[in-house]
Design an enzyme around this catalytic site. Structure first.
Site, PDB file in Angstrom:
ATOM      1  CD  GLU A  97      40.404  41.263  40.866  1.00 49.72           C
ATOM      2  OE1 GLU A  97      39.649  40.356  40.554  1.00 49.72           O
ATOM      3  OE2 GLU A  97      41.551  41.370  40.415  1.00 49.72           O
ATOM      4  CG  HIS A 147      40.770  42.698  36.345  1.00 51.03           C
ATOM      5  ND1 HIS A 147      39.878  42.578  35.310  1.00 51.03           N
ATOM      6  CD2 HIS A 147      40.232  42.015  37.357  1.00 51.03           C
ATOM      7  CE1 HIS A 147      38.845  41.848  35.699  1.00 51.03           C
ATOM      8  NE2 HIS A 147      39.046  41.492  36.940  1.00 51.03           N
ATOM      9  CG  HIS A 193      40.115  46.516  32.445  1.00 47.47           C
ATOM     10  ND1 HIS A 193      39.919  45.647  31.396  1.00 47.47           N
ATOM     11  CD2 HIS A 193      40.224  45.739  33.540  1.00 47.47           C
ATOM     12  CE1 HIS A 193      39.912  44.410  31.847  1.00 47.47           C
ATOM     13  NE2 HIS A 193      40.094  44.431  33.151  1.00 47.47           N
ATOM     14  CG  ASN A 200      38.659  38.152  35.357  1.00 48.01           C
ATOM     15  OD1 ASN A 200      39.446  38.019  36.283  1.00 48.01           O
ATOM     16  ND2 ASN A 200      37.375  38.304  35.554  1.00 48.01           N
ATOM     17  CG  ASN A 227      37.034  35.291  37.908  1.00 52.85           C
ATOM     18  OD1 ASN A 227      38.128  35.782  38.094  1.00 52.85           O
ATOM     19  ND2 ASN A 227      35.936  35.858  38.350  1.00 52.85           N
ATOM     20  CG  ASP A 247      37.156  36.102  41.789  1.00 56.05           C
ATOM     21  OD1 ASP A 247      38.038  36.153  40.923  1.00 56.05           O
ATOM     22  OD2 ASP A 247      36.470  37.088  42.104  1.00 56.05           O
ATOM     23  CG  ASN A 248      41.249  36.211  41.400  1.00 59.92           C
ATOM     24  OD1 ASN A 248      40.789  36.156  40.281  1.00 59.92           O
ATOM     25  ND2 ASN A 248      41.361  37.321  42.079  1.00 59.92           N
TER      26      ASN A 248
HETATM   27  C1  LIG Z   1      43.406  37.329  38.899  1.00 59.22           C
HETATM   28  C2  LIG Z   1      41.951  37.199  38.907  1.00 59.22           C
HETATM   29  O1  LIG Z   1      41.359  36.159  38.701  1.00 59.22           O
HETATM   30  N1  LIG Z   1      41.371  38.220  39.201  1.00 59.22           N
HETATM   31  C3  LIG Z   1      39.992  38.150  39.407  1.00 59.22           C
HETATM   32  C4  LIG Z   1      39.837  38.060  40.860  1.00 59.22           C
HETATM   33  O2  LIG Z   1      38.543  38.288  41.197  1.00 59.22           O
HETATM   34  C5  LIG Z   1      37.915  39.417  40.716  1.00 59.22           C
HETATM   35  C6  LIG Z   1      36.545  39.529  41.241  1.00 59.22           C
HETATM   36  O3  LIG Z   1      35.632  38.824  40.478  1.00 59.22           O
HETATM   37  C7  LIG Z   1      37.886  39.352  39.255  1.00 59.22           C
HETATM   38  O4  LIG Z   1      37.209  40.462  38.743  1.00 59.22           O
HETATM   39  C8  LIG Z   1      39.296  39.295  38.817  1.00 59.22           C
HETATM   40  O5  LIG Z   1      39.388  39.248  37.491  1.00 59.22           O
END
Ligand SMILES: CC(=O)N[C@H]1CO[C@H](CO)[C@@H](O)[C@@H]1O
Ligand SMILES: *[C@@H]1O[C@H](CO)[C@@H](O)[C@H](O)[C@H]1NC(C)=O
Ligand SMILES: *[C@@H]1O[C@H](CO)[C@@H](O)[C@H](O)[C@H]1NC(C)=O
Ligand SMILES: *[C@@H]1O[C@H](CO)[C@@H](O)[C@H](O)[C@H]1NC(C)=O
Length: 354
Positions: free
Chosen positions: A52, A114, A133, A167, A223, A268-269
């Site tokens: 992830e 995460h 989590h 996140n 995110n 996303d990231n």
């Molecule tokens: C580091 C980060 O942003 N992690 C996120 C990467 O993508 C996943 C998928 O959506 C997120 O859940 C993570 O929080």
């Protein structure tokens, strides 16, 4: 329970009154992926249940969080705790190994990693900060990375009322960081309706041992978060608004909004190339498929590179796009010496030559 039911029905009703298009646009529900291929890619052996988030250290060692259990999102190993994997990108055909975790008061069986981030101090000690989590709560776990032993020494668990649903995280010191609260990490049904209603309840928090404060807010699912190589700018991805926000960072930790870029995908990231400062973003081209997994119609993957983000004309390039046959739900992408490592929320990881 009846009260919850009423709320759910209310949510449903509101949902139907909401502008169809904007809802579909938020999730880019039905977009098909136009493939963009890279000629030389291999799946990383040993990663089957997510990669992830990842971070590549300057020496080519990649730390990867694997096994995320996120409410409503697929997990191929729902009964196993998460783990942190190590991959040495200097090797010709790198494989992954699991880092052992030591420390007396750390409960390994509830580890649910995460977003991750590292911080290296003047003595070259590498700290790893991990959003976890346990039991669906939210903590930041601070570890010392012990390269020779291939282990993580647990130093501390950080919790705070302003950090209920973290996140992603970016460290600016061993115990100083910025983090996104996506607001939705909770096993409460109501929250999924809030998600569809787009109430923009998500925010960014700055944490230091002396002060914890909200520094930006009103996001439709904040995110990824990261920082420029010179430490002057903070980047935040707003997943459902498809935006990358650029902030100027001040000594006190506060942020001033500078600009934002809108893309046609769920962002996303964010990873930042330490050499060029380019942003590399793992994206979800058809976001609905992430939230409602169907193995016959899996979510695709997309990686976007943004060059010159601070200039008038940033250059946005789709470097990789694939319909999910190979790689499902790309959440992060990072570069090292002409190679690209792409991680996913719950599936595999892909390693490509650029
Ligand atoms: C580091 C980060 O942003 N992690 C996120 C990467 O993508 C996943 C998928 O959506 C997120 O859940 C993570 O929080
Ligand atoms: C709104 O989006 C959700 C999730 O994408 C979808 O399930 C729902 O059908 C959409 N509602 C409308 C009215 O389009
Ligand atoms: C550790 O986590 C497991 C799984 O969540 C839980 O059942 C157990 O009670 C925890 N142990 C302690 C000592 O908290
Ligand atoms: C996905 O792409 C592959 C390769 O381009 C193609 O063979 C396959 O039919 C596509 N699958 C779907 C569901 O579109």
């Amino acid at each position: 329970m009846p009260k919850l039911l009423v709320l759910i029905l209310l949510g449903l009703g509101l949902r139907f009154f909401r502008d169809h298009k904007s809802n579909q646009t938020r999730f880019t529900a039905f977009r098909e992926v136009n493939p963009v291929e890279l000629p030389n890619c291999n799946l990383v052996k040993g990663i089957e249940s997510g990669s992830e988030d990842l971070e590549i250290l300057p020496n080519g060692l990649a730390l990867i969080s694997s096994g995320l259990k996120y409410p409503g999102i697929k997990s191929f190993e729902p009964d196993k705790p998460g783990k942190i994997l190590l991959m040495n990108l200097n090797e010709e055909d790198p494989t992954v190994s699991e880092l052992s975790i030591t420390g007396s008061d750390f409960n390994l069986s509830s580890f649910n990693p995460h977003g991750i981030s590292t911080f290296t101090d003047e003595d070259n000690t590498v700290y790893l900060l991990v959003v976890s989590h346990p039991e669906f709560e939210c903590t930041v776990e601070l570890f010392k990375f012990q390269e020779k032993e291939k282990s993580l020494l647990h130093l501390k668990t950080i919790r705070h009322e302003l950090m209920p649903n973290l996140n992603d995280i970016v460290a600016v010191g061993p115990e100083h960081f910025y983090a996104t609260n996506d607001h939705y990490f909770a096993e409460r049904y109501l929250k999924s309706w809030e998600l569809y209603l787009g109430l923009a309840l998500s925010y960014v928090v700055y944490y230091s041992p002396n002060e914890v404060k909200v520094v930006a807010g009103g996001f439709d699912f904040a995110n990824g978060i990261n920082i420029s190589p010179d430490g002057k700018y903070v980047y935040v991805s707003e997943l459902l608004a498809h935006k990358i926000h650029v902030y100027e960072k001040h000594a006190t930790g506060t942020l001033t909004s500078l600009k934002c870029l809108t893309l046609n995908t769920l962002v996303d990231n964010i990873s930042v190339d330490p050499v060029t400062g380019d942003l590399w973003i793992g994206c979800h081209p058809n976001g609905m498929r992430i939230f409602f997994y169907d193995e016959k119609n899996p979510p695709g993957s997309e990686v976007i590179q943004i060059q010159d983000i601070l200039t008038e004309e940033p250059k946005v390039t789709v470097v990789f796009a694939e319909n999910g046959t190979v790689l499902q739900g790309s959440s992060v992408a990072s570069v090292y010496k002409g190679k690209l490592l792409i991680g996913t929320v719950f599936q595999k990881a892909l390693y490509c030559k650029l």
